[in-house]
Enzyme design. Structure first.
Site, PDB file in Angstrom:
ATOM      1  N   THR A 195       0.656  -1.086  -0.009  1.00  0.00           N
ATOM      2  CA  THR A 195      -0.187  -0.030   0.044  1.00  0.00           C
ATOM      3  C   THR A 195       0.994   1.433   0.178  1.00  0.00           C
ATOM      4  OG1 THR A 195      -1.740  -1.281   1.346  1.00  0.00           O
ATOM      5  CG2 THR A 195      -1.863   1.202   1.275  1.00  0.00           C
ATOM      6  N   VAL A 240     -11.670  -6.650   1.526  1.00  0.00           N
ATOM      7  CA  VAL A 240     -11.166  -5.384   1.837  1.00  0.00           C
ATOM      8  C   VAL A 240     -10.400  -5.618   2.987  1.00  0.00           C
ATOM      9  CG1 VAL A 240     -12.032  -3.137   2.531  1.00  0.00           C
ATOM     10  CG2 VAL A 240     -13.344  -4.440   0.655  1.00  0.00           C
ATOM     11  N   THR A 264       0.865  -0.569   6.296  1.00  0.00           N
ATOM     12  CA  THR A 264       1.008  -1.241   5.158  1.00  0.00           C
ATOM     13  C   THR A 264       1.487  -2.436   5.393  1.00  0.00           C
ATOM     14  OG1 THR A 264       2.200  -1.226   3.103  1.00  0.00           O
ATOM     15  CG2 THR A 264       3.465  -0.819   4.992  1.00  0.00           C
TER      16      THR A 264
END
Length: 341
Positions: free
Chosen positions: A201, A230, A252
């Site tokens: 991310t 998700v 992340t």
């Protein structure tokens, strides 16, 4: 409040653990971190955060708003077709659909988020419109797509030839086994073979010239994930949290473990108690390791934090988590985070 003795001792351990990393460990730059360079400043996760920070800096250096800076910054990796973990170059789920997640938060506590959004290449900008134009925080799936199209975003096919090829290769065995870190040396460097199944991310935090904080987080999530999965990235408090009185944090790595600890909110609350940014991140990582010790040794989770003074820091489960710094004195600083293992 954390004691000075504990901070110095744990910091020394972090330096020892990363002395052979190849980059300069964060704690060897303790004077830089604690000096708090004059604002504005922007920080971002991973090596591709360097280019993202440059876009954000163009806003900040003109005394622009931190919110505008973080949106502009993360749009860079979102648009990069060579980035398999963020935006329109992202790898699909196991059914071949590319779905994107993002959230954004400003200095007033306003926030917006989209999850499982398909066909739109800049989910961060849709998330900002959710924040500014609706009474809601999060829109998902078909509803998020409908909202984006109604607000002028163009529908696109996000499955690139490279991503489609990787997906078809994965279908032969359908074996999902993420590696801990992807090599992201630059936007143009080909990813190393075998690393395509992981995800990184981009999370970004900025402190502008007016002393206000904002943050953004965006990802295509785990490659070949279950349809509808998700992670933490669009979840306010998990993948991102900003409190303008204290600081901001972003995460992340494997999002399920970040969600379980409400990780970014935890980091900010620890900074509220007086923890320096890196120590706050260290404590949050430690919570994950304590709750799931066997899992924690096999995955990567990293936190990145920026406080109201402009001090920053990061900490991860595994070595290899890098983060980028940009301010008036240093435009392209890239550091390795200290780590637990």
């Amino acid at each position: 409040m954390i004691s000075r003795r504990k901070f110095i001792r744990s910091g020394a351990l972090g330096v020892s653990a990363l002395s052979l990393s190849g980059r300069i460990p964060t704690l060897e730059h303790e004077n830089v971190v604690n000096r708090a360079p004059a604002k504005p400043i922007v920080i971002a996760t991973w090596d591709f955060g360097v280019a993202a920070n440059q876009a954000a800096w163009e806003v900040l250096r003109q005394e622009g708003r931190a919110l505008d800076a973080v949106e502009a910054g993360v749009r860079v990796p979102e648009a990069d077709l060579g980035n398999s973990t963020v935006g329109k170059g992202g790898y699909p789920d196991r059914d071949g659909h590319v779905s994107l997640d993002a959230c954004i938060m400003d200095e007033k506590g306003n926030c917006g988020s989209v999850a499982a959004l398909e066909h739109i290449s800049h989910p961060i900008s849709v998330a900002r419109l959710v924040m500014e134009k609706t009474p809601h925080v999060m829109l998902v799936g078909e509803g998020a797509l409908q909202f984006a199209l109604e607000n002028g975003f163009e529908r696109e096919n996000l499955l690139t030839p490279k991503a489609e090829k990787a997906w078809k290769e994965w279908l032969k065995d359908k074996n999902y086994q993420p590696v801990i870190n992807i090599e992201n040396k630059s936007f143009t460097t080909e990813r190393l073979p075998g690393n395509e199944h992981n995800h990184d991310t981009i999370g970004m935090l900025a402190l502008d010239a007016h002393g206000n904080l904002s943050g953004a987080c965006t990802t295509s999530g785990m490659a070949f994930k279950m349809r509808g999965r998700v992670g933490d990235s669009p979840i306010i408090g998990a993948g991102l949290y900003v409190d303008n009185e204290v600081g901001g944090a972003t995460a992340t790595g494997v999002g399920e473990e970040v969600i379980r600890t409400v990780g970014s909110f935890l980091v900010v609350e620890l900074m509220r108690q007086g923890y320096p940014p890196e120590e706050a991140c260290r404590e949050a990582v430690g919570r994950i390791a304590k709750k799931k010790p066997d899992i924690a040794k096999e995955i990567q989770v990293g936190f990145l934090a920026l406080n109201k003074k402009g001090e920053y820091g990061a900490f991860a489960l595994q070595k290899g988590f890098s983060y980028a710094i940009c301010h008036a004195e240093q435009r392209d600083l890239l550091l390795d985070s200290a780590s637990l293992y």
